[in-house]
Scaffold this active site. Structure first.
Site, PDB file in Angstrom:
ATOM      1  N   ILE A  93       0.967  -1.103  -0.331  1.00 58.25           N
ATOM      2  CA  ILE A  93       0.696  -0.330  -0.199  1.00 58.25           C
ATOM      3  C   ILE A  93       0.869   1.118  -0.134  1.00 58.25           C
ATOM      4  O   ILE A  93       0.619   2.204  -0.475  1.00 58.25           O
ATOM      5  CB  ILE A  93      -0.653  -0.174   1.075  1.00 58.25           C
ATOM      6  CG1 ILE A  93      -1.995   1.090   0.242  1.00 58.25           C
ATOM      7  CG2 ILE A  93      -0.066   0.690   2.395  1.00 58.25           C
ATOM      8  CD1 ILE A  93      -3.553   0.004   2.214  1.00 58.25           C
ATOM      9  N   ALA A  94       2.087   0.807   0.702  1.00 59.99           N
ATOM     10  CA  ALA A  94       3.197   2.232   0.549  1.00 59.99           C
ATOM     11  C   ALA A  94       3.206   2.441  -1.069  1.00 59.99           C
ATOM     12  O   ALA A  94       3.519   4.279  -1.592  1.00 59.99           O
ATOM     13  CB  ALA A  94       4.122   2.080   1.779  1.00 59.99           C
ATOM     14  N   SER A 111      11.818   1.614   6.067  1.00 60.04           N
ATOM     15  CA  SER A 111      11.041   0.528   6.787  1.00 60.04           C
ATOM     16  C   SER A 111      11.938   0.390   8.378  1.00 60.04           C
ATOM     17  O   SER A 111      12.977   0.889   8.737  1.00 60.04           O
ATOM     18  CB  SER A 111      11.534   0.025   5.615  1.00 60.04           C
ATOM     19  OG  SER A 111      11.371  -1.532   5.796  1.00 60.04           O
ATOM     20  N   ARG A 112      11.580  -1.187   8.676  1.00 59.75           N
ATOM     21  CA  ARG A 112      12.199  -1.702   9.850  1.00 59.75           C
ATOM     22  C   ARG A 112      14.014  -1.702   9.500  1.00 59.75           C
ATOM     23  O   ARG A 112      14.685  -2.371   9.511  1.00 59.75           O
ATOM     24  CB  ARG A 112      11.665  -2.870  10.058  1.00 59.75           C
ATOM     25  CG  ARG A 112      10.354  -2.195  11.111  1.00 59.75           C
ATOM     26  CD  ARG A 112       9.988  -3.466  11.341  1.00 59.75           C
ATOM     27  NE  ARG A 112       9.656  -4.103  10.451  1.00 59.75           N
ATOM     28  CZ  ARG A 112       8.003  -5.244  10.386  1.00 59.75           C
ATOM     29  NH1 ARG A 112       8.329  -6.076  12.082  1.00 59.75           N
ATOM     30  NH2 ARG A 112       7.863  -6.183   9.384  1.00 59.75           N
ATOM     31  N   TYR A 137      11.686   4.509  11.820  1.00 57.11           N
ATOM     32  CA  TYR A 137      10.556   5.350  12.140  1.00 57.11           C
ATOM     33  C   TYR A 137      10.857   6.592  12.888  1.00 57.11           C
ATOM     34  O   TYR A 137      10.320   7.213  12.405  1.00 57.11           O
ATOM     35  CB  TYR A 137       9.197   4.554  12.512  1.00 57.11           C
ATOM     36  CG  TYR A 137       8.437   3.444  11.577  1.00 57.11           C
ATOM     37  CD1 TYR A 137       9.241   3.262  10.834  1.00 57.11           C
ATOM     38  CD2 TYR A 137       8.602   2.145  12.091  1.00 57.11           C
ATOM     39  CE1 TYR A 137       8.985   1.911   9.976  1.00 57.11           C
ATOM     40  CE2 TYR A 137       8.111   0.847  11.830  1.00 57.11           C
ATOM     41  CZ  TYR A 137       8.329   0.839   9.992  1.00 57.11           C
ATOM     42  OH  TYR A 137       7.968  -0.073  10.088  1.00 57.11           O
ATOM     43  N   HIS A 194      -0.621   0.181  13.915  1.00 57.95           N
ATOM     44  CA  HIS A 194      -1.646   1.101  13.491  1.00 57.95           C
ATOM     45  C   HIS A 194      -1.640   1.905  14.817  1.00 57.95           C
ATOM     46  O   HIS A 194      -0.921   3.245  14.237  1.00 57.95           O
ATOM     47  CB  HIS A 194      -3.109   1.203  13.130  1.00 57.95           C
ATOM     48  CG  HIS A 194      -2.789   0.680  11.471  1.00 57.95           C
ATOM     49  ND1 HIS A 194      -3.739   0.646  10.511  1.00 57.95           N
ATOM     50  CD2 HIS A 194      -1.769   0.767  10.947  1.00 57.95           C
ATOM     51  CE1 HIS A 194      -3.712   0.048   9.469  1.00 57.95           C
ATOM     52  NE2 HIS A 194      -2.448   0.424   9.334  1.00 57.95           N
ATOM     53  N   LYS A 251      -6.434   2.781   6.841  1.00 65.51           N
ATOM     54  CA  LYS A 251      -8.373   1.898   7.203  1.00 65.51           C
ATOM     55  C   LYS A 251      -7.535   0.348   7.373  1.00 65.51           C
ATOM     56  O   LYS A 251      -6.283  -0.058   7.384  1.00 65.51           O
ATOM     57  CB  LYS A 251      -9.370   1.773   6.148  1.00 65.51           C
ATOM     58  CG  LYS A 251      -9.074   1.742   5.291  1.00 65.51           C
ATOM     59  CD  LYS A 251      -8.831  -0.435   5.048  1.00 65.51           C
ATOM     60  CE  LYS A 251      -8.700  -0.675   4.006  1.00 65.51           C
ATOM     61  NZ  LYS A 251      -8.550  -2.410   3.974  1.00 65.51           N
ATOM     62  N   ASP A 273     -10.201  -5.485   6.724  1.00 64.13           N
ATOM     63  CA  ASP A 273      -9.351  -5.408   5.605  1.00 64.13           C
ATOM     64  C   ASP A 273     -10.435  -5.065   4.223  1.00 64.13           C
ATOM     65  O   ASP A 273     -10.062  -4.024   3.492  1.00 64.13           O
ATOM     66  CB  ASP A 273      -8.919  -6.165   5.182  1.00 64.13           C
ATOM     67  CG  ASP A 273      -7.282  -5.922   4.340  1.00 64.13           C
ATOM     68  OD1 ASP A 273      -7.660  -6.401   3.077  1.00 64.13           O
ATOM     69  OD2 ASP A 273      -6.854  -5.497   4.333  1.00 64.13           O
TER      70      ASP A 273
END
Length: 329
Positions: free
Chosen positions: A14-15, A35-36, A57, A78, A96, A175
């Site tokens: 989604i990014a 990102s991690r 982050y 989230h 969402k 979802d």
């Protein structure tokens, strides 16, 4: 604000959609990605020409140039990631479903209010031009008095980790079901008097298919379906006494048809300049920040919280639990 600079937390699917949406815009840009994995962040940044790539982050939310933080991590994360952004007084756009449950949502919304920081839910349907056009058509009287609404959204996702794992807040509801619930709420309102549901649970205890029937105080009804075990037409239909409105793709409206007495009288396609639909929520965030708003009227905080409460109640009925649901029985 000439151009809003967006920092994305999370470098998953989604990014990528958000980066693709903002790439051609003059009003917005992805300025930073975190990102991690620093390698993954740098790879992502290289793909889209993003100036900053961070392996944590904390680095992204500490960047003074970031105007808006977009949370693109799984539902389960989230709350923590949005809270991190708020702690650094960053405006936040949270993908969402807003959080895992209503308790987490309420805490974030209260924290944002106390700190005077903008936050909104990134449920793209609420911000799209065709979504607003549906409301306009319905209220124009072109289909008479609206009485029944149907909405359905299913994809084949039975083996995806984010769907089957409880620790990632899996299942169809957060979802996909969140979209049909929002579709009903956008057009039929909030005065629900009765809810009847049916749900199929998968091997890990997550909801894989569900049907939800809502009755309203004024006599209207909404019938909703969502699921991860099949493909379907993804249609939304609002039926009135003189005709009906058909929406092609309830989560990302691409076509509206208006039928009166079973004859097609109007056909409206998505805007020609639409990239992929994700851009509208960022442009709305930009407008809100420029006007000093703490929430968007397109997705007010009370709507986000009410939807989370509705989904909590549904999960409680079905026996679908996440690790962070310590207050749900």
């Amino acid at each position: 604000m000439e151009k809003i600079k967006v920092g994305i937390i999370g470098a998953g699917w989604i990014a990528h959609k958000m980066a693709q949406a903002l790439a051609p815009l003059k009003e917005a840009e992805v300025y930073a990605i975190a990102s991690r994995s620093e390698y993954k962040a740098r790879e992502f940044a290289s793909t889209y020409g993003i100036p900053k790539a961070y392996g944590s982050y904390d680095e992204l939310v500490s960047d003074a140039e970031v105007d808006l933080v977009y949370i693109a991590t799984p539902h389960s994360h989230h709350y923590a990631h949005a809270r991190l952004a708020l702690e650094h007084n960053k405006a936040v756009l949270v993908e969402k479903a807003f959080t895992a449950n209503a308790r987490e949502a309420e805490e974030l919304l209260n924290m944002a209010k106390e700190r005077g920081v903008f936050i909104t839910e990134a449920i793209w349907t609420r911000y799209m031009p065709l979504s607003h056009k549906v409301k306009e058509l319905m209220e124009s009287g072109i289909i008479g008095e609206p009485r029944i609404l149907t909405a359905t959204l299913c994809y084949m996702m039975e083996n995806k980790e984010r769907i089957v794992r409880p620790d990632l807040c899996g299942g169809a509801l957060l979802d996909l079901g969140v979209y049909v619930l929002n579709f009903a709420r956008m057009y039929f309102g909030t005065d629900i008097t009765r809810t009847i549901t049916n749900c199929h649970l998968g091997p890990t205890g997550m909801d894989m298919m569900e049907s939800i029937s809502l009755s309203y105080a004024d006599g209207k009804m909404a019938n909703l379906q969502s699921g991860c075990l099949t493909l379907n037409d993804r249609q939304g239909i609002i039926c009135g006494t003189d005709g009906y409105i058909r929406v092609d793709n309830v989560n990302c409206p691409e076509l509206i048809e208006v039928w009166r007495n079973y004859e097609l009288v109007e056909r409206i396609e998505r805007p020609a300049d639409m990239v992929n639909g994700y851009e509208y929520q960022v442009l709305e965030c930009k407008r809100c920040l420029e006007e000093g708003l703490l929430e968007s009227p397109m997705m007010p905080h009370h709507e986000t919280l009410a939807i989370m409460q509705q989904m909590d109640a549904l999960r409680k009925e079905w026996g679908v639990k996440y690790p962070m649901d310590y207050e749900l029985i």
